[in-house]
Scaffold this active site. Sequence first.
Site, short mmCIF file in Angstrom:
data_model
loop_
_atom_site.label_atom_id
_atom_site.label_comp_id
_atom_site.label_asym_id
_atom_site.label_seq_id
_atom_site.Cartn_x
_atom_site.Cartn_y
_atom_site.Cartn_z
CB ALA A 234 -14.00 19.29 -44.09
N GLY B 113 -16.43 16.21 -40.49
CA GLY B 113 -17.47 16.19 -41.52
C GLY B 113 -17.92 14.77 -41.85
N1 DAK Z 1 -8.06 16.31 -44.73
C1 DAK Z 1 -7.06 16.15 -45.62
N2 DAK Z 1 -6.21 15.13 -45.62
C2 DAK Z 1 -6.38 14.18 -44.67
C3 DAK Z 1 -7.41 14.27 -43.71
C4 DAK Z 1 -8.28 15.40 -43.77
N3 DAK Z 1 -9.31 15.54 -42.92
N4 DAK Z 1 -7.32 13.19 -42.89
C5 DAK Z 1 -6.29 12.46 -43.34
N5 DAK Z 1 -5.71 13.06 -44.42
C6 DAK Z 1 -4.58 12.58 -45.19
C7 DAK Z 1 -3.28 12.74 -44.41
O1 DAK Z 1 -2.78 14.04 -44.52
C8 DAK Z 1 -2.40 11.73 -45.14
O2 DAK Z 1 -1.97 12.30 -46.37
P1 DAK Z 1 -0.45 12.08 -46.91
O3 DAK Z 1 0.43 12.58 -45.82
O4 DAK Z 1 -0.35 10.59 -47.11
O5 DAK Z 1 -0.40 12.87 -48.18
C9 DAK Z 1 -3.36 10.61 -45.48
O6 DAK Z 1 -4.69 11.19 -45.43
C10 DAK Z 1 -3.33 9.46 -44.49
O7 DAK Z 1 -3.50 10.01 -43.21
P2 DAK Z 1 -2.46 9.73 -41.99
O8 DAK Z 1 -1.11 9.44 -42.51
O9 DAK Z 1 -2.64 10.84 -41.03
O10 DAK Z 1 -3.09 8.39 -41.42
P3 DAK Z 1 -3.01 7.85 -39.93
O11 DAK Z 1 -3.56 6.46 -39.99
O12 DAK Z 1 -1.65 8.07 -39.34
O13 DAK Z 1 -4.03 8.78 -39.10
C11 DAK Z 1 -6.10 9.96 -38.70
C12 DAK Z 1 -5.41 8.75 -39.36
C13 DAK Z 1 -7.57 9.93 -39.16
C14 DAK Z 1 -6.05 9.82 -37.18
C15 DAK Z 1 -5.40 11.27 -39.12
O14 DAK Z 1 -5.27 11.26 -40.54
C16 DAK Z 1 -6.16 12.50 -38.74
O15 DAK Z 1 -6.16 12.91 -37.59
N6 DAK Z 1 -6.81 13.16 -39.74
C17 DAK Z 1 -7.51 14.41 -39.53
C18 DAK Z 1 -8.84 14.16 -38.88
C19 DAK Z 1 -9.56 15.45 -38.60
O16 DAK Z 1 -9.05 16.34 -37.91
N7 DAK Z 1 -10.73 15.57 -39.16
C20 DAK Z 1 -11.56 16.74 -38.97
C21 DAK Z 1 -11.29 17.69 -40.07
S1 DAK Z 1 -12.18 19.17 -39.80
C22 DAK Z 1 -18.13 22.66 -42.50
C23 DAK Z 1 -18.64 21.42 -42.31
C24 DAK Z 1 -17.84 20.46 -41.82
C25 DAK Z 1 -16.57 20.76 -41.52
C26 DAK Z 1 -16.07 21.99 -41.71
C27 DAK Z 1 -16.84 22.96 -42.20
N8 DAK Z 1 -18.93 23.68 -43.05
C28 DAK Z 1 -20.29 23.31 -43.30
C29 DAK Z 1 -18.35 24.89 -43.32
C30 DAK Z 1 -15.75 19.72 -41.04
C31 DAK Z 1 -14.55 19.94 -40.57
C32 DAK Z 1 -13.70 18.82 -40.40
O17 DAK Z 1 -14.05 17.72 -40.71
#
Ligand code: DAK
Length: 266
Positions: A72, A117
């Site tokens: 997400a 997500g």
């Molecule tokens: N959200 C927003 N932006 C994101 C993102 C995300 N989840 N993942 C990556 N980006 C963005 C980064 O901020 C970066 O943006 P800029 O800085 O260029 O503006 C760009 O994408 C490229 O990412 P990185 O520079 O970080 O790329 P790397 O190759 O260095 O790293 C990475 C890739 C995937 C390891 C890293 O980006 C990362 O850790 N991303 C976050 C992954 C994460 O934590 N995902 C879980 C999010 S929480 C719900 C249902 C579902 C959910 C919630 C509620 N309900 C039903 C209520 C789900 C929750 C989640 O998914």
Amino acid sequence: MESEVAMGFQVLELRMEGSLAIITLNRPKALNAINVTMVGELEQAVNQVRDDPRVRVVVITGAGDKAFAAGADITEFKAMSSIDAWMFVQRLQRLFLQIERLPKPVIAAVNGYALGGGCELMMACDIVYASDAAKIGQPEINLGIIPGGGGTQRLARLIGKQRAKELVLTGEMISAQEAWGLGLLNKVVPADQLMVEVRKLADKLAIKGPLAVMAAKEAIEDGYDMALERALAYEGKLFALCFATEDRTEGVNAFLEKRPANFKGK
Ligand code: DAK
């Protein structure tokens, strides 16, 4: 083959190729993170492919070569109240249930990161093919939250409680090969072969009788959480229902006449 891109989407692409509908999450600069706009567009695309009688198989994938969906959109969490989160979670869970319950097969083509997500969306699909470069995980714990789109539920049902706990509690990513070993993926293929293999699978599914495909998917989905005896009775009723279709007559005749069946979904 002729393909046609549906109009009116900003952060996803819906492409029709004959009987195949390909939904591409399209925010590659943000690793296809699922924002509120994308949830709305996914709802619209899912309704569209469900109601379009031409569509026999649906593929969901991500734009670019890095991500299926990195979760997400975390930027939207900053100002989210608990009530907003509750509403958002219900909407996302409804969407993933709609995908899981779509009366047509849905293939996830996981072309890179499937996190949070993104992993939950992947698990709502019927069959998952992944690139050997894909990385899978539920990293929500690192943000001080827990999975909310089925990550604590579908994951445990798919791979067992203990393995699900390890992934959810550590928040660590695993490779496609490891995910395959856990039973999370159907197949891992070289990145440049992913869509080739997915299309091969889609072609196989598209020529099956759509009513039988729908009944088979429903029998597995509905029966999964029932006691075995009730589930078998349910399977039996759907089996009997298939005998009311023209597709059954065509399938049986085609076998006896030693020719391929031409199913019409009637
Ligand atoms: N959200 C927003 N932006 C994101 C993102 C995300 N989840 N993942 C990556 N980006 C963005 C980064 O901020 C970066 O943006 P800029 O800085 O260029 O503006 C760009 O994408 C490229 O990412 P990185 O520079 O970080 O790329 P790397 O190759 O260095 O790293 C990475 C890739 C995937 C390891 C890293 O980006 C990362 O850790 N991303 C976050 C992954 C994460 O934590 N995902 C879980 C999010 S929480 C719900 C249902 C579902 C959910 C919630 C509620 N309900 C039903 C209520 C789900 C929750 C989640 O998914």
